[in-house]
Scaffold this motif. Structure first.
Motif, PDB file in Angstrom:
ATOM      1  N   ALA A 233       3.742 -73.691  27.829  1.00  0.00           N
ATOM      2  CA  ALA A 233       4.481 -72.955  28.863  1.00  0.00           C
ATOM      3  C   ALA A 233       3.619 -71.834  29.409  1.00  0.00           C
ATOM      4  CB  ALA A 233       5.775 -72.377  28.273  1.00  0.00           C
ATOM      5  N   LEU A 234       4.118 -71.216  30.457  1.00  0.00           N
ATOM      6  CA  LEU A 234       3.581 -69.958  30.981  1.00  0.00           C
ATOM      7  C   LEU A 234       4.412 -68.823  30.406  1.00  0.00           C
ATOM      8  CD1 LEU A 234       2.080 -67.987  32.889  1.00  0.00           C
ATOM      9  CD2 LEU A 234       3.700 -68.658  34.696  1.00  0.00           C
ATOM     10  N   ALA A 235       3.789 -67.990  29.586  1.00  0.00           N
ATOM     11  CA  ALA A 235       4.435 -66.784  29.080  1.00  0.00           C
ATOM     12  C   ALA A 235       4.115 -65.662  30.063  1.00  0.00           C
ATOM     13  CB  ALA A 235       3.934 -66.445  27.678  1.00  0.00           C
ATOM     14  N   HIS A 236       5.114 -65.281  30.843  1.00  0.00           N
ATOM     15  CA  HIS A 236       4.899 -64.370  31.968  1.00  0.00           C
ATOM     16  C   HIS A 236       5.197 -62.936  31.550  1.00  0.00           C
ATOM     17  CE1 HIS A 236       4.894 -62.817  36.051  1.00  0.00           C
ATOM     18  NE2 HIS A 236       4.606 -64.019  36.528  1.00  0.00           N
ATOM     19  N   THR A 237       4.211 -62.055  31.736  1.00  0.00           N
ATOM     20  CA  THR A 237       4.368 -60.661  31.321  1.00  0.00           C
ATOM     21  C   THR A 237       5.030 -59.795  32.397  1.00  0.00           C
ATOM     22  OG1 THR A 237       2.103 -60.123  32.028  1.00  0.00           O
ATOM     23  CG2 THR A 237       2.422 -60.741  29.725  1.00  0.00           C
ATOM     24  N   ALA A 238       5.771 -60.438  33.313  1.00  0.00           N
ATOM     25  CA  ALA A 238       6.705 -59.769  34.229  1.00  0.00           C
ATOM     26  C   ALA A 238       6.074 -59.318  35.547  1.00  0.00           C
ATOM     27  CB  ALA A 238       7.418 -58.606  33.559  1.00  0.00           C
ATOM     28  N   ASP A 239       6.967 -58.816  36.409  1.00  0.00           N
ATOM     29  CA  ASP A 239       6.683 -58.450  37.800  1.00  0.00           C
ATOM     30  C   ASP A 239       6.310 -59.693  38.616  1.00  0.00           C
ATOM     31  OD1 ASP A 239       7.359 -55.874  37.296  1.00  0.00           O
ATOM     32  OD2 ASP A 239       5.478 -54.980  37.969  1.00  0.00           O
TER      33      ASP A 239
ATOM     34  N   VAL B 128       0.829 -57.445  13.453  1.00  0.00           N
ATOM     35  CA  VAL B 128       0.881 -58.329  14.616  1.00  0.00           C
ATOM     36  C   VAL B 128      -0.537 -58.758  14.981  1.00  0.00           C
ATOM     37  CG1 VAL B 128       1.314 -58.304  17.110  1.00  0.00           C
ATOM     38  CG2 VAL B 128       3.055 -57.467  15.524  1.00  0.00           C
ATOM     39  N   ASP B 129      -0.695 -60.016  15.396  1.00  0.00           N
ATOM     40  CA  ASP B 129      -2.038 -60.556  15.643  1.00  0.00           C
ATOM     41  C   ASP B 129      -2.629 -60.096  16.970  1.00  0.00           C
ATOM     42  OD1 ASP B 129      -2.454 -62.552  13.313  1.00  0.00           O
ATOM     43  OD2 ASP B 129      -0.418 -62.928  14.003  1.00  0.00           O
ATOM     44  N   PHE B 130      -1.830 -60.106  18.028  1.00  0.00           N
ATOM     45  CA  PHE B 130      -2.281 -59.554  19.306  1.00  0.00           C
ATOM     46  C   PHE B 130      -1.055 -59.244  20.161  1.00  0.00           C
ATOM     47  CE2 PHE B 130      -1.891 -64.011  20.491  1.00  0.00           C
ATOM     48  CZ  PHE B 130      -1.399 -63.965  21.796  1.00  0.00           C
ATOM     49  N   VAL B 131      -1.274 -58.452  21.196  1.00  0.00           N
ATOM     50  CA  VAL B 131      -0.217 -58.071  22.131  1.00  0.00           C
ATOM     51  C   VAL B 131      -0.695 -58.374  23.540  1.00  0.00           C
ATOM     52  CG1 VAL B 131       1.155 -56.159  23.070  1.00  0.00           C
ATOM     53  CG2 VAL B 131       0.668 -56.251  20.609  1.00  0.00           C
ATOM     54  N   ALA B 132       0.156 -59.014  24.338  1.00  0.00           N
ATOM     55  CA  ALA B 132      -0.166 -59.335  25.740  1.00  0.00           C
ATOM     56  C   ALA B 132       0.737 -58.513  26.655  1.00  0.00           C
ATOM     57  CB  ALA B 132       0.030 -60.822  26.012  1.00  0.00           C
ATOM     58  N   VAL B 133       0.138 -57.896  27.671  1.00  0.00           N
ATOM     59  CA  VAL B 133       0.874 -57.013  28.581  1.00  0.00           C
ATOM     60  C   VAL B 133       0.412 -57.223  30.019  1.00  0.00           C
ATOM     61  CG1 VAL B 133       1.233 -55.238  26.814  1.00  0.00           C
ATOM     62  CG2 VAL B 133      -0.810 -55.151  28.250  1.00  0.00           C
TER      63      VAL B 133
ATOM     64  N   TYR C 189      -5.245 -55.839  22.046  1.00  0.00           N
ATOM     65  CA  TYR C 189      -4.305 -55.883  23.175  1.00  0.00           C
ATOM     66  C   TYR C 189      -5.006 -56.527  24.367  1.00  0.00           C
ATOM     67  CZ  TYR C 189      -1.566 -52.516  20.468  1.00  0.00           C
ATOM     68  OH  TYR C 189      -0.828 -51.904  19.481  1.00  0.00           O
ATOM     69  N   ILE C 190      -4.363 -57.544  24.937  1.00  0.00           N
ATOM     70  CA  ILE C 190      -4.933 -58.224  26.094  1.00  0.00           C
ATOM     71  C   ILE C 190      -3.993 -58.062  27.289  1.00  0.00           C
ATOM     72  CG2 ILE C 190      -6.126 -59.890  24.612  1.00  0.00           C
ATOM     73  CD1 ILE C 190      -4.035 -61.985  25.512  1.00  0.00           C
ATOM     74  N   GLY C 191      -4.438 -58.338  28.454  1.00  0.00           N
ATOM     75  CA  GLY C 191      -3.653 -58.218  29.708  1.00  0.00           C
ATOM     76  C   GLY C 191      -4.653 -58.104  30.846  1.00  0.00           C
ATOM     77  N   ASP C 192      -4.303 -57.420  31.854  1.00  0.00           N
ATOM     78  CA  ASP C 192      -3.298 -56.459  32.230  1.00  0.00           C
ATOM     79  C   ASP C 192      -2.555 -56.844  33.511  1.00  0.00           C
ATOM     80  OD1 ASP C 192      -3.413 -54.530  30.248  1.00  0.00           O
ATOM     81  OD2 ASP C 192      -4.113 -52.953  31.531  1.00  0.00           O
ATOM     82  N   GLY C 193      -2.324 -58.106  33.760  1.00  0.00           N
ATOM     83  CA  GLY C 193      -1.539 -58.526  34.912  1.00  0.00           C
ATOM     84  C   GLY C 193      -2.373 -58.818  36.137  1.00  0.00           C
ATOM     85  N   GLY C 194      -2.803 -60.083  36.285  1.00  0.00           N
ATOM     86  CA  GLY C 194      -3.651 -60.421  37.424  1.00  0.00           C
ATOM     87  C   GLY C 194      -3.327 -61.757  38.042  1.00  0.00           C
ATOM     88  N   LEU C 195      -2.032 -62.110  38.127  1.00  0.00           N
ATOM     89  CA  LEU C 195      -1.644 -63.419  38.642  1.00  0.00           C
ATOM     90  C   LEU C 195      -1.360 -63.435  40.140  1.00  0.00           C
ATOM     91  CD1 LEU C 195       0.634 -65.051  35.895  1.00  0.00           C
ATOM     92  CD2 LEU C 195      -1.759 -65.501  36.433  1.00  0.00           C
ATOM     93  N   GLY C 196      -1.922 -62.497  40.885  1.00  0.00           N
ATOM     94  CA  GLY C 196      -1.759 -62.555  42.330  1.00  0.00           C
ATOM     95  C   GLY C 196      -1.662 -61.221  43.029  1.00  0.00           C
ATOM     96  N   VAL C 197      -1.124 -60.219  42.345  1.00  0.00           N
ATOM     97  CA  VAL C 197      -1.018 -58.892  42.945  1.00  0.00           C
ATOM     98  C   VAL C 197      -2.421 -58.328  43.172  1.00  0.00           C
ATOM     99  CG1 VAL C 197      -0.952 -57.603  40.781  1.00  0.00           C
ATOM    100  CG2 VAL C 197       0.247 -56.696  42.783  1.00  0.00           C
TER     101      VAL C 197
END
Length: 444
Positions: free
Chosen positions: A195-201, A335-340, A364-372
């Motif tokens: 699945a796609l685990a979506h970190t919101a927005d 906890v093994d890792f955190v995605a944000v 900690y991984i992230g930080d939101g780059g799916l189009g914005v």
């Protein structure tokens, strides 16, 4: 004297009236209907077909679709074998559909649309389910999705967030669609992606005139060429607070306000938190109890939420309350890792314990780059120094849960590898590995 006074009052009133008219005309011209607010022809044809996973993706799912006419009869057909869209051939069907009209703002007049959610339970793990939906005899094509395994086989997630776009949302080549195409390619190359685990927005606001385009983009540009649907595991962010979010991501008898634990396989749990409600109180109590329950029984425990504890762009002090509330619990239970998301960039921190680099810490991984639109990162923060990293870039993370390690790869919009990292499953091996990469940097 009195006549002059009256004349002055009348002239003043006329001037004020003139100014008011000019202001109203200017306001009216500046509030023209945006391009993304379109007139939708009433139709029972199913669109926006999608799958939602939450707590138990091995045995539960929800198939949803949209129509632009209310319709009277809504049916989900499903089977574990392809039936080619022949309604009578499917062994199972359900007419227990949760339907309703999407909430509209006044300026969205003409975009009338209805959601239809078909909850499925008692499914078989690691099984392909072929589905077709129908509203008033208008049928969709046949699609399929695959449930999560209930054993310890390797499974993967696509992880990322902040897929909201601005005026380009109606364009066929906007950055969200480009990132969706990248996810589609990964989805086709790696069939064990669950699945796609979506970190919101997802959108700028959870208004229907924006959600409409998000759902259109997701359906059109993440569905695999063989009609496999990419399910969504949702979280909620600061741009998702309007009622449309709840209408889009309805789940029957939801226990909490978009915080829950998802069993990815027999040894992997992902905890989803909500940064847009109280981070203490009930949610913190639930988090503590859930960690106590799942940590001893799962090799991998990941956590996903929207606003970061360790931002790559925004002020460090702005995350202090979240760090105080959740950081110690996440660290105590290993906890093994955190995605944000939230910061519109790419990052991977050094392993962190007690707000310091530590070989026993959490990455900690992230930080939101799916189009914005991406932002400039603050790369000199201690937790983003090598062996951590950060970059202003569109990205999606491919996260693979294996028996002996968790593999994390960040891909850019063009398929380039932006970052790779491994988290050994064995704790002693992990500590030794983290220690070696931290020492390698400090000795330079």
């Amino acid at each position: 004297m009195q006549r002059n006074y009256i004349r002055i009052v009348l002239l003043t009133a006329m001037a004020l009236l003139t100014i008011t008219v000019i202001v109203l005309l200017a306001k009216g011209s500046s509030e023209e209907i945006p391009e993304h607010v379109i007139q939708l022809e009433p139709s029972s044809e199913p669109i926006h077909i999608r799958v939602l996973f939450e707590q138990n993706p091995a045995t539960e799912a929800q198939v949803s679709w949209t129509t632009t006419a209310e319709g009277d009869n809504h049916i989900l057909y499903f089977d574990t074998e392809p039936r080619g869209g022949e309604a009578s051939a499917y062994r199972f069907s359900s007419e227990d559909i949760h339907s309703g009209k999407y909430s509209l703002r006044p300026e969205e007049e003409g975009m009338d649309s209805w959601y239809h959610h078909a909850y499925m339970s008692n499914l078989e793990p690691n099984t392909s389910y072929y589905v077709m939906v129908e509203t008033d005899e208008s049928k969709s094509d046949e699609y399929y999705f695959i449930t999560a395994p209930d054993d310890d086989r390797s499974v993967a997630l696509l992880m990322g967030g902040d897929s909201r776009v601005g005026h380009s949302r109606i364009e066929e080549d906007n950055n969200r669609r480009k990132m969706n195409e990248r996810m589609k390619q990964l989805f086709e190359e790696h069939p064990h992606i669950l699945a796609l685990a979506h970190t919101a927005d997802y959108t700028n606001r959870a208004y229907w005139s924006e959600l409409y385009w998000w759902l259109k983009d997701h359906y059109e540009t993440t569905t695999a060429s063989d009609n496999r649907l990419l399910p969504i595991i949702p979280s909620r962010g600061n741009h998702d607070l309007d009622v449309g979010f709840e209408e889009k991501f309805y789940w029957p008898n939801r226990e909490n306000d978009f915080y829950y634990a998802t069993q990815i396989n027999s040894e992997t749990v992902m905890i989803v938190l909500n940064t847009e409600i109280s981070i203490s109180g009930d949610q913190k109590d639930w988090l503590e109890q859930t960690l106590k329950e799942v940590r001893p029984n799962n090799r991998n425990v990941a956590v996903m939420f929207h606003k970061p504890l360790y931002p790559s762009v925004r002020a460090y002090d702005g995350s202090e309350r979240r760090r105080r509330a959740w950081g110690p619990l996440l660290e105590e239970h290993g906890v093994d890792f955190v995605a944000v998301g939230h910061d519109h960039a790419l990052k991977r921190t050094v392993p962190i314990l007690n707000e310091k680099a530590d070989p026993n810490g959490i990455v900690y991984i992230g930080d939101g780059g799916l189009g914005v639109s991406t932002r400039e990162v603050v790369s000199d923060r201690w937790y983003l120094q090598s062996p951590g990293m950060t970059k202003s870039a569109y990205n999606v993370h491919f996260v693979e849960f294996n028996e002996d390690h968790i593999g994390i790869t960040a891909f850019g919009m063009n398929g380039d590898v932006l970052d790779e990292f491994m988290i050994p499953a064995d704790r002693e091996e992990r500590t030794s590995y983290y220690e070696s990469i931290l020492q390698a940097v400090s000795s330079r």
